[in-house]
Design a protein around this motif. Structure first.
Motif, PDB file in Angstrom:
ATOM      1  N   ALA A 273       0.828  -1.211   0.000  1.00  0.00           N
ATOM      2  CA  ALA A 273       0.000   0.000   0.000  1.00  0.00           C
ATOM      3  C   ALA A 273       0.860   1.258   0.000  1.00  0.00           C
ATOM      4  O   ALA A 273       1.956   1.286   0.572  1.00  0.00           O
ATOM      5  N   ALA A 274       0.328   2.298  -0.616  1.00  0.00           N
ATOM      6  CA  ALA A 274       0.936   3.626  -0.531  1.00  0.00           C
ATOM      7  C   ALA A 274       0.594   4.211   0.827  1.00  0.00           C
ATOM      8  O   ALA A 274      -0.505   4.015   1.338  1.00  0.00           O
ATOM      9  N   ALA A 275       1.552   4.927   1.422  1.00  0.00           N
ATOM     10  CA  ALA A 275       1.296   5.575   2.722  1.00  0.00           C
ATOM     11  C   ALA A 275       0.644   6.940   2.491  1.00  0.00           C
ATOM     12  O   ALA A 275       0.477   7.380   1.353  1.00  0.00           O
ATOM     13  N   SER A 276       0.299   7.604   3.587  1.00  0.00           N
ATOM     14  CA  SER A 276      -0.474   8.840   3.436  1.00  0.00           C
ATOM     15  C   SER A 276       0.292   9.921   2.667  1.00  0.00           C
ATOM     16  O   SER A 276      -0.322  10.774   2.039  1.00  0.00           O
ATOM     17  N   LEU A 277       1.624   9.876   2.707  1.00  0.00           N
ATOM     18  CA  LEU A 277       2.380  10.898   1.964  1.00  0.00           C
ATOM     19  C   LEU A 277       2.426  10.595   0.477  1.00  0.00           C
ATOM     20  O   LEU A 277       2.931  11.388  -0.304  1.00  0.00           O
ATOM     21  N   GLU A 278       1.947   9.406   0.121  1.00  0.00           N
ATOM     22  CA  GLU A 278       2.161   8.943  -1.258  1.00  0.00           C
ATOM     23  C   GLU A 278       0.871   8.835  -2.053  1.00  0.00           C
ATOM     24  O   GLU A 278       0.822   8.141  -3.064  1.00  0.00           O
ATOM     25  N   GLN A 279      -0.178   9.465  -1.566  1.00  0.00           N
ATOM     26  CA  GLN A 279      -1.435   9.328  -2.299  1.00  0.00           C
ATOM     27  C   GLN A 279      -2.320  10.564  -2.118  1.00  0.00           C
ATOM     28  O   GLN A 279      -2.076  11.414  -1.270  1.00  0.00           O
ATOM     29  N   GLU A 280      -3.355  10.603  -2.933  1.00  0.00           N
ATOM     30  CA  GLU A 280      -4.361  11.668  -2.855  1.00  0.00           C
ATOM     31  C   GLU A 280      -5.599  11.101  -2.173  1.00  0.00           C
ATOM     32  O   GLU A 280      -5.887   9.913  -2.292  1.00  0.00           O
ATOM     33  N   GLY A 281      -6.325  11.944  -1.492  1.00  0.00           N
ATOM     34  CA  GLY A 281      -7.557  11.490  -0.856  1.00  0.00           C
ATOM     35  C   GLY A 281      -7.973  12.464   0.216  1.00  0.00           C
ATOM     36  O   GLY A 281      -7.595  13.642   0.187  1.00  0.00           O
ATOM     37  N   THR A 282      -8.763  11.970   1.161  1.00  0.00           N
ATOM     38  CA  THR A 282      -9.163  12.808   2.297  1.00  0.00           C
ATOM     39  C   THR A 282      -9.160  11.979   3.576  1.00  0.00           C
ATOM     40  O   THR A 282      -9.362  10.765   3.546  1.00  0.00           O
ATOM     41  N   PHE A 283      -8.905  12.656   4.698  1.00  0.00           N
ATOM     42  CA  PHE A 283      -9.086  12.092   6.039  1.00  0.00           C
ATOM     43  C   PHE A 283     -10.099  12.984   6.755  1.00  0.00           C
ATOM     44  O   PHE A 283     -10.137  14.199   6.520  1.00  0.00           O
ATOM     45  N   THR A 284     -10.854  12.416   7.685  1.00  0.00           N
ATOM     46  CA  THR A 284     -11.765  13.225   8.498  1.00  0.00           C
ATOM     47  C   THR A 284     -11.307  13.163   9.949  1.00  0.00           C
ATOM     48  O   THR A 284     -11.180  12.074  10.512  1.00  0.00           O
TER      49      THR A 284
ATOM     50  N   ARG B 121     -14.817  16.292  12.912  1.00  0.00           N
ATOM     51  CA  ARG B 121     -15.624  16.126  11.699  1.00  0.00           C
ATOM     52  C   ARG B 121     -15.088  16.920  10.522  1.00  0.00           C
ATOM     53  O   ARG B 121     -15.814  17.258   9.603  1.00  0.00           O
ATOM     54  N   ARG B 122     -13.798  17.260  10.532  1.00  0.00           N
ATOM     55  CA  ARG B 122     -13.246  18.090   9.475  1.00  0.00           C
ATOM     56  C   ARG B 122     -12.656  17.203   8.374  1.00  0.00           C
ATOM     57  O   ARG B 122     -11.714  16.448   8.612  1.00  0.00           O
ATOM     58  N   ILE B 123     -13.257  17.278   7.204  1.00  0.00           N
ATOM     59  CA  ILE B 123     -12.765  16.494   6.066  1.00  0.00           C
ATOM     60  C   ILE B 123     -11.633  17.287   5.431  1.00  0.00           C
ATOM     61  O   ILE B 123     -11.835  18.431   5.001  1.00  0.00           O
ATOM     62  N   GLN B 124     -10.445  16.693   5.394  1.00  0.00           N
ATOM     63  CA  GLN B 124      -9.293  17.448   4.913  1.00  0.00           C
ATOM     64  C   GLN B 124      -8.575  16.705   3.787  1.00  0.00           C
ATOM     65  O   GLN B 124      -8.530  15.481   3.781  1.00  0.00           O
TER      66      GLN B 124
ATOM     67  N   GLY C 161     -10.249  22.345   4.772  1.00  0.00           N
ATOM     68  CA  GLY C 161     -11.285  21.327   4.816  1.00  0.00           C
ATOM     69  C   GLY C 161     -12.640  21.896   5.195  1.00  0.00           C
ATOM     70  O   GLY C 161     -12.826  23.113   5.307  1.00  0.00           O
ATOM     71  N   LEU C 162     -13.589  20.996   5.385  1.00  0.00           N
ATOM     72  CA  LEU C 162     -14.960  21.375   5.755  1.00  0.00           C
ATOM     73  C   LEU C 162     -15.414  20.448   6.863  1.00  0.00           C
ATOM     74  O   LEU C 162     -15.141  19.256   6.830  1.00  0.00           O
ATOM     75  N   GLN C 163     -16.117  21.002   7.848  1.00  0.00           N
ATOM     76  CA  GLN C 163     -16.645  20.165   8.938  1.00  0.00           C
ATOM     77  C   GLN C 163     -18.068  19.749   8.603  1.00  0.00           C
ATOM     78  O   GLN C 163     -18.923  20.599   8.330  1.00  0.00           O
TER      79      GLN C 163
END
Ligand code: MGD
Ligand code: MGD
Ligand code: MO
Length: 923
Positions: free
Chosen positions: A687-698, A702-705, A767-769
């Motif tokens: 798997a790619a780690a968080s530095l190696e991919q695009e996407g979002t975390f919440t 509740r902040r989607i970033q 991001g947005l909450q």
């Protein structure tokens, strides 16, 4: 007030500048962004002005006050007056600054200036000022103070201090105290011999330093510096040792930290191949530029040679490298075969709370649509499942009502079963800042965690007795009239029942059950009642118990009775664990709920989801993680797809878990590393780690970033979402998401009540909450402000029920398991960084009393036995734990912490009871 000050102005270098209340000349000038900024060295924004360096001297005149005309004052601590005419640069001022800087240079050894132009991630401003003002050391540069002749301090893996470069401006002292709430630095000696002190021993390693790195951010000369950025560790005295050797083509990417649920904004600086450094994003509303040791420094795992780089397929009992094409086709075929043979319910998935929303969404969708199984769950189950269920039950939404920003305005904070300075250090630091500005703090924890030193009251209850304590607090609040009647009448239900339920001699009973003095219970209730609204911050010490859901619901009673929920500076703020554990549940990686917590058996919901997916899973809920493990052990589950979760180490009752994994006909694991779980897999997908991919975390508020890629994945490792999409397509799904943004667009359509207004275009940097139901909606900082999502808030009447681990014959001690600052969960990441130099193993913490009673000395090897297993550990005698209790972390596989923990789960949330196991010691 604001209107009154609006028309008040001063002039700075001839330009009119509006004065805000509380403004100093410096703050007004900084806001005006002058072309010629006022220089500072000792000043730190957010700290009281030090005024020591005198570099910020400016000239002030004021017609109303002729005495001041032409006076030189320090801009950092002089209040600006209406009508002030400020001049920031005159020949006198320039001469003055040159002299000050020259005097500072004079104290440094000759040659320092030529070898160093570095310092402070925020700029090395001292050296810039030296250049700008043409400062020069005098002829006599041999008067270097003795304090500066000390060797470079490098006792800590991340920090170094070079006394030769220190101009004792004290910015580090203020930063450490005011931002992090630590007191690592001091100033020793006077006059020419003035010197910076580190702890009591002049060594970071022996000090209270938590390696947040904020002092390095602030240091203007580079005296305090990151060790991993020192180009040549041996070359202090050589000119090659310049600490900011320009690295060619560095790029900086704004993204979100991949460790805990705080979700700090970070700038990842890379040379294209590796991380060079990570800086806190100053503009981030979450961390305002601050970071903890993990977020800032624990990135070395990313470039570890142990990263998984190719798919591995088990052949003749060995994992062998195969192409992605082979791996995906094999997996699709295997899933299809098992489903044909044993039905969709024999397949299950655990989505990763370390991975992105998009990956989580797609994996649950794959199981629900391509395979027809609702057996999807996520590791929130073994974490805050009780919190989510309790909050959803009593308020209508299973997430925090408040935001981290509420810590700033809180008058009273209750920290219950959470250890924020270790597990959520940025929140921990913000709580300490709140206390420094006067907020009251109550800590409810069996252990003496760091925040107990900051607290007005510490209720050291016996593990597993939250419900009794919270009920007792509710009783005192009600009976002392410290409740918000209007709020109760207009917004809640269940009050009369609760009042009746709490009658009787509950207080003395609770004191007995919890081991907490009645006086302390009364004092805590008085503090809470008088200071309301109160911010309730809680953690796993509530959730991970057989009474987890009840613990959180009875804490909510206190939030509701005091009218705290939905108010500024008040409400419920559970500290969610992993970087995307909030999002993972939001995405519908839950056996009974679709994306956005929509029940899978609700006809309306089904119709809506069907209109987007075109295919639906059965109406019956699937299995939770503990149920899937049990089903695997019994052969009812034959295939498990685990996305980045090391259940072999992290799930309770390890012996049972390992037995279950062994029975599977298909175990597929998406991982960064060869974990204990991956070792047992039939197929391992890198798997790619968080530095190696695009996407979002919440995050936990509740902040989607956005998560943005700063490095390529190693070898052939791929982002989880892409792999899931491609497997779905091998199964004939025909998914055409070109990128994660397209997945988010679908998420917004599936759950418009929460995410209708969310799109990558709108997320930006901050991001947005959620709830954010429409493209015009700004997001929600505080939920339940006017009305609870469920209508009326529910007060609950539940009794304390002892745990099956309480009062077990022949197992007299209670083992608490949890975390330490330096390592993260199963440790796959932090153990592959210099954090291992900071903490080398999981320690069994034992009170001095129990140690003496059992004849156990510090560092001794001891055997700990529970009814489920036994392990050997190293003892650490520590007054953090009370007699009768032990503490153990689970960050190193060799400790086998979860061999000790048992099978009990909360009956409603199915969250395991990690926080309480009856054990005995054998020396
Ligand atoms: N450094 C670091 N940070 C992390 C993690 C990590 O592993 N390391 N993990 C992340 C994850 S996944 C999570 S979920 C969070 C967890 O964050 P926390 O919930 O803060 O962490 P824990 O250490 O598991 O437990 C919190 C506290 O509960 C107390 N406790 C135990 N039993 C009881 C009880 O019966 N009642 C009360 N009131 N308190 C009790 C313990 O003494 C402990 O201090 O941290 C996240 N952040
Ligand atoms: N005794 C005891 N046990 C506990 C707890 C406790 O308090 N006491 N706490 C429980 C809690 S709260 C939790 S949350 C769990 C955590 O347990 P786990 O979820 O097993 O642990 P983590 O270390 O968070 O991460 C799991 C794996 O994700 C991998 N990973 C990281 N990023 C990615 C990614 O982007 N993609 C993929 N595919 N993999 C990735 C990591 O390499 C790691 O091996 O542990 C639980 N176990
Ligand atoms: Mo967690």
């Amino acid at each position: 007030m604001a209107e009154e000050t609006l028309d008040l102005t001063c002039s700075i270098n001839g330009a009119a500048v509006v004065i805000n209340s509380g403004d100093t000349i410096l703050s007004a000038a900084r806001r005006a962004s002058l072309a010629d900024p006022i220089p500072t060295l000792c000043y730190r924004e957010g700290s009281s002005p030090d005024g020591g360096c005198a570099l910020c001297l400016v000239k002030v005149s004021n017609d109303k006050d002729p005495d001041t005309t032409g006076r030189l004052v320090s801009a950092c601590h002089t209040a600006v007056q209406p009508g002030d005419r400020v001049t920031t640069r005159t020949p006198d001022i320039v001469r003055n600054r040159r002299e000050i800087l020259s005097l500072m240079l004079n104290e440094l050894p000759a040659g320092v200036a030529s070898r160093t132009r570095g310092g402070g991630r925020r700029g090395g401003d001292f050296w810039q000022l030296v250049d700008e003002y043409g400062a020069r050391a005098g002829k006599d540069t041999n008067t270097v103070a003795t304090g500066k002749q000390q060797p470079i301090e490098r006792s800590h893996p991340y920090l170094r201090f070079d006394p030769e470069l220190c101009v004792t401006c004290r910015r580090c002292v203020h930063t450490c105290e005011d931002l992090q709430g630590q007191f690592v630095f001091g100033i020793g000696n006077r006059g020419a011999d003035v010197q910076l002190l580190i702890g009591s021993n002049d060594r970071f390693a022996d000090s209270d330093c938590v390696a947040c790195g904020a002092c390095v951010d602030e240091c203007p000369t580079g005296a305090l510096f990151d060790r991993d950025r020192e180009p040549d560790l041996s070359s202090r005295r050589s000119s090659a040792g310049s600490s900011n050797r320009p690295l060619t083509s560095l790029t900086s990417v704004r993204t979100t930290c991949g460790y805990c649920g705080v979700g700090c904004g970070i700038h990842v600086v890379t040379d294209g191949m590796r991380v060079v450094r990570i800086d806190g994003a100053e503009a981030s509303p979450v961390n305002h530029g601050h970071l903890c040791a993990k977020g800032r420094y624990a990135h070395g795992f990313q470039a570890s040679p142990e990263r998984l780089t190719t798919p591995l397929l088990r052949q003749n009992d060995e994992l062998v490298e195969v192409s992605w094409e082979t791996a995906l086709a094999w997996l699709a075929e295997k899933l299809t075969t098992i489903r044909a043979e044993s039905g969709a319910e024999s397949l299950g998935a655990m989505t990763s709370s370390r991975s992105t929303n998009e990956a989580n969404y797609l994996l649950q969708k794959l199981f629900r649509t391509c395979l027809g199984s609702n057996n999807v769950d996520n590791c929130a189950r073994v974490c805050h499942a009780s919190t989510a269920l309790a909050l959803r039950t009593v308020t209508g939404t299973g997430a925090a009502s408040a935001s981290f920003a509420d810590i700033e305005s809180a008058q009273c904070i209750v920290v219950a079963g959470a250890n924020p300075t270790e597990a959520h250090p940025i929140v921990g630091a913000r709580i300490k800042q709140a206390v420094r500005r006067g907020a009251r703090l109550i800590v409810i924890d069996p252990r003496r965690i760091e925040l107990t030193e900051w607290a007005d009251l510490h209720l050291a209850l016996k593990p597993g007795t939250n419900v009794a304590l919270f009920n007792a607090l509710a009783k005192v609040l009600i009976e002392a009239g410290l409740i918000d009647h209007d709020y109760i009448d207009s917004r809640l239900e269940g009050f009369a029942a609760l009042q009746a339920f709490l009658a009787g001699d509950l207080l003395n009973e609770a004191a007995e059950v919890c081991g907490v003095d009645v006086r302390d219970i009364k004092a805590a209730a008085a503090l809470i009642g008088e200071a309301a609204p109160v911010l309730f911050v809680h953690g796993l010490g509530l959730s991970e118990l057989t009474q987890g859901t009840a613990s959180v619901m009875t804490l909510c009673n206190l939030g509701m009775l005091t009218g705290s929920i939905g108010k500024p500076g008040g409400g419920m703020l559970p500290l969610r664990g992993q970087n995307n554990v909030q999002g993972n549940a939001d995405m519908g990686a839950l056996p009974n709920l679709f994306t956005g917590y929509q029940p899978i058996n609700d006809p309306k919901v089904r119709e809506h989801v069907n209109s987007i997916w075109g295919i639906l899973p059965p109406e019956a809920p699937g299995l939770t993680i503990p149920e899937m493990i049990d089903a695997a052990a019994e052969g009812r589950i034959r295939g498990l797809w685990i996305q980045g979760e090391d259940v072999a180490q992290s799930d309770p009752n390890q012996t049972h878990v390992l037995g279950a994994l062994e029975k599977l006909d298909l175990l597929v694991v998406q991982e960064l590393f060869m974990t204990g779980t991956a070792e047992r897999a039939h197929l391992v997908l890198p798997a790619a780690a968080s530095l190696e991919q695009e996407g979002t975390f919440t995050n936990g508020e509740r902040r989607i970033q956005r998560v943005r890629q700063s490095l390529p994945p190693p070898g052939e490792a791929r982002p989880d979402w892409l792999v899931v999409r491609d497997v779905a397509n091998c199964l004939g799904a025909g998914w055409d998401y070109p990128d994660p943004a397209a997945v988010m667009d679908e998420i917004a359509r599936v759950a418009p009540h929460l995410f209708g207004g969310v799109s990558y275009a709108r997320l930006g940097d901050d991001g947005l909450q959620w709830p954010c139901p429409s493209p015009q909606h700004a997001g929600t900082m505080r939920v339940h402000e006017k009305k609870f999502i469920r209508g009326r808030g529910q007060l609950v009447s539940v009794d304390h029920v002892p745990s099956p681990e309480h009062d077990v014959d022949a197992y007299p001690l209670l083992l608490i398991t949890g975390r330490v600052l330096q390592h993260y969960n199963v440790g796959t990441m932090t153990r592959r960084t210099p954090h291992t130099e900071l903490v080398t193993k999981d320690w069994l913490e034992i009170s001095p009393e129990d140690a003496a009673r059992s004849g156990i000395s510090d560092q001794a090897r001891v055997r700990v036995e529970s009814r489920y297993g036994s392990v050997e550990l190293t003892a650490k005698i520590s007054a953090r734990v009370a007699p009768g209790t032990l503490f153990l972390s689970f960050h190193f596989p060799e400790s086998h912490t979860n061999v000790l923990t048992g099978p009990h789960v909360d009956p409603d949330s199915h969250c395991p009871e990690y926080k309480l196991t009856a054990v005995r010691l054998t020396a």
